[in-house]
Design a protein around this motif. Sequence first.
Motif, short mmCIF file in Angstrom:
data_model
loop_
_atom_site.label_atom_id
_atom_site.label_comp_id
_atom_site.label_asym_id
_atom_site.label_seq_id
_atom_site.Cartn_x
_atom_site.Cartn_y
_atom_site.Cartn_z
N ALA A 106 -40.65 87.40 -12.01
CA ALA A 106 -39.70 87.26 -10.89
C ALA A 106 -39.56 88.57 -10.13
O ALA A 106 -39.53 88.59 -8.89
CB ALA A 106 -38.35 86.79 -11.40
N LEU A 107 -39.49 89.67 -10.86
CA LEU A 107 -39.40 90.98 -10.21
C LEU A 107 -40.64 91.27 -9.38
O LEU A 107 -40.55 91.79 -8.27
CB LEU A 107 -39.18 92.07 -11.27
N HIS A 108 -41.80 90.92 -9.90
CA HIS A 108 -43.04 91.12 -9.15
C HIS A 108 -43.04 90.28 -7.88
O HIS A 108 -43.43 90.77 -6.81
CB HIS A 108 -44.25 90.77 -10.01
N LEU A 109 -42.59 89.04 -7.99
CA LEU A 109 -42.56 88.17 -6.80
C LEU A 109 -41.55 88.66 -5.77
O LEU A 109 -41.79 88.56 -4.57
CB LEU A 109 -42.24 86.73 -7.22
N LEU A 110 -40.43 89.17 -6.24
CA LEU A 110 -39.39 89.65 -5.30
C LEU A 110 -39.80 90.93 -4.59
O LEU A 110 -39.36 91.18 -3.47
CB LEU A 110 -38.08 89.87 -6.05
N THR A 111 -40.63 91.75 -5.22
CA THR A 111 -41.02 93.03 -4.62
C THR A 111 -42.38 92.99 -3.94
O THR A 111 -42.80 93.99 -3.35
CB THR A 111 -41.02 94.14 -5.68
N ALA A 112 -43.07 91.85 -4.01
CA ALA A 112 -44.41 91.74 -3.43
C ALA A 112 -44.33 91.69 -1.91
O ALA A 112 -43.41 91.09 -1.33
CB ALA A 112 -45.12 90.50 -3.96
N ALA A 113 -45.32 92.31 -1.26
CA ALA A 113 -45.39 92.29 0.20
C ALA A 113 -45.70 90.87 0.69
O ALA A 113 -45.17 90.43 1.72
CB ALA A 113 -46.46 93.25 0.70
N ASP A 114 -46.55 90.16 -0.03
CA ASP A 114 -46.89 88.78 0.30
C ASP A 114 -46.56 87.90 -0.91
O ASP A 114 -47.40 87.72 -1.80
CB ASP A 114 -48.37 88.68 0.65
N PRO A 115 -45.35 87.34 -0.97
CA PRO A 115 -44.95 86.57 -2.15
C PRO A 115 -45.84 85.36 -2.43
O PRO A 115 -46.07 85.03 -3.60
CB PRO A 115 -43.52 86.12 -1.83
N ASP A 116 -46.35 84.71 -1.38
CA ASP A 116 -47.21 83.54 -1.61
C ASP A 116 -48.51 83.94 -2.31
O ASP A 116 -48.97 83.27 -3.24
CB ASP A 116 -47.53 82.84 -0.28
N ARG A 117 -49.08 85.03 -1.87
CA ARG A 117 -50.32 85.51 -2.51
C ARG A 117 -50.03 86.00 -3.93
O ARG A 117 -50.82 85.76 -4.85
CB ARG A 117 -50.93 86.63 -1.68
N ALA A 118 -48.90 86.69 -4.11
CA ALA A 118 -48.53 87.16 -5.45
C ALA A 118 -48.32 85.97 -6.39
O ALA A 118 -48.74 86.01 -7.55
CB ALA A 118 -47.27 88.01 -5.37
N TYR A 119 -47.71 84.90 -5.89
CA TYR A 119 -47.50 83.70 -6.71
C TYR A 119 -48.84 83.07 -7.08
O TYR A 119 -49.05 82.67 -8.23
CB TYR A 119 -46.62 82.69 -5.98
N ALA A 120 -49.74 82.98 -6.11
CA ALA A 120 -51.07 82.40 -6.38
C ALA A 120 -51.82 83.23 -7.42
O ALA A 120 -52.50 82.68 -8.30
CB ALA A 120 -51.87 82.30 -5.09
N THR A 121 -51.70 84.54 -7.32
CA THR A 121 -52.36 85.42 -8.29
C THR A 121 -51.76 85.25 -9.68
O THR A 121 -52.49 85.17 -10.67
CB THR A 121 -52.26 86.89 -7.83
N LEU A 122 -50.42 85.19 -9.75
CA LEU A 122 -49.78 84.98 -11.04
C LEU A 122 -50.14 83.61 -11.63
O LEU A 122 -50.34 83.49 -12.84
CB LEU A 122 -48.26 85.11 -10.92
N ALA A 123 -50.22 82.60 -10.78
CA ALA A 123 -50.60 81.26 -11.26
C ALA A 123 -52.03 81.26 -11.80
O ALA A 123 -52.31 80.66 -12.85
CB ALA A 123 -50.44 80.24 -10.15
N ALA A 124 -52.94 81.93 -11.10
CA ALA A 124 -54.32 82.01 -11.58
C ALA A 124 -54.38 82.76 -12.91
O ALA A 124 -55.07 82.34 -13.84
CB ALA A 124 -55.19 82.71 -10.54
N GLY A 125 -53.65 83.86 -12.98
CA GLY A 125 -53.60 84.60 -14.24
C GLY A 125 -52.97 83.79 -15.36
O GLY A 125 -53.42 83.84 -16.51
N GLY A 126 -51.95 83.00 -15.02
CA GLY A 126 -51.31 82.15 -16.03
C GLY A 126 -52.24 81.09 -16.56
O GLY A 126 -52.24 80.79 -17.76
#
Length: 190
Positions: A59-79
Amino acid sequence: MTPALPLAALGLVDAAFSGFRAYAGRDARIRKHRANTRAALRGLAVGAVLLLAPALTAALHLLTAADPDRAYATLAAGGLGYLLPLTVYAVAVLLSLTAYFLLPFRASTLAMVIGLGPLTLLRPLAIAAACLGTLLNDGGWASLLVGGVAGAATLSVEPVVHRRWYRQVHVARDNSTADPDTHLATAGHR
């Protein structure tokens, strides 16, 4: 598909088993269903609290990311990369448990010794493989961080449960066996 829910479910089931392992072998009574259930629930509760750490990290990573959609996609791929090795590990544990419960006594004991014993020891390697899976599935360093925090939280459940609820069993046993030696040492008979 978000892998958060299957990962949380695997983490909570593992936490319940960790609570059971923290208690296992500490009680010689034959009927200890309540104590086993209580130990599993303790592990589940500790696991639920500790697994908040990777959720907060993500959640902290998503809140501080410049592009939250891309950060979410990256976290989902990593997950998803994290989920695959853990799913293989969970299936192996499930097969071993199934053999334990369905086979005759000797074969079920063999299944326990060959399956569940080594699989318990391989938990850290399964988590390391899951962390590697985050990178191989293009999860990036943020996913690796979340996976590492999740792995540390998962591996911490059993020691926390042991120290919080079951450590006194060892202390009491150690004191009872140490008293005669202490008595002999103070009397000068060593």
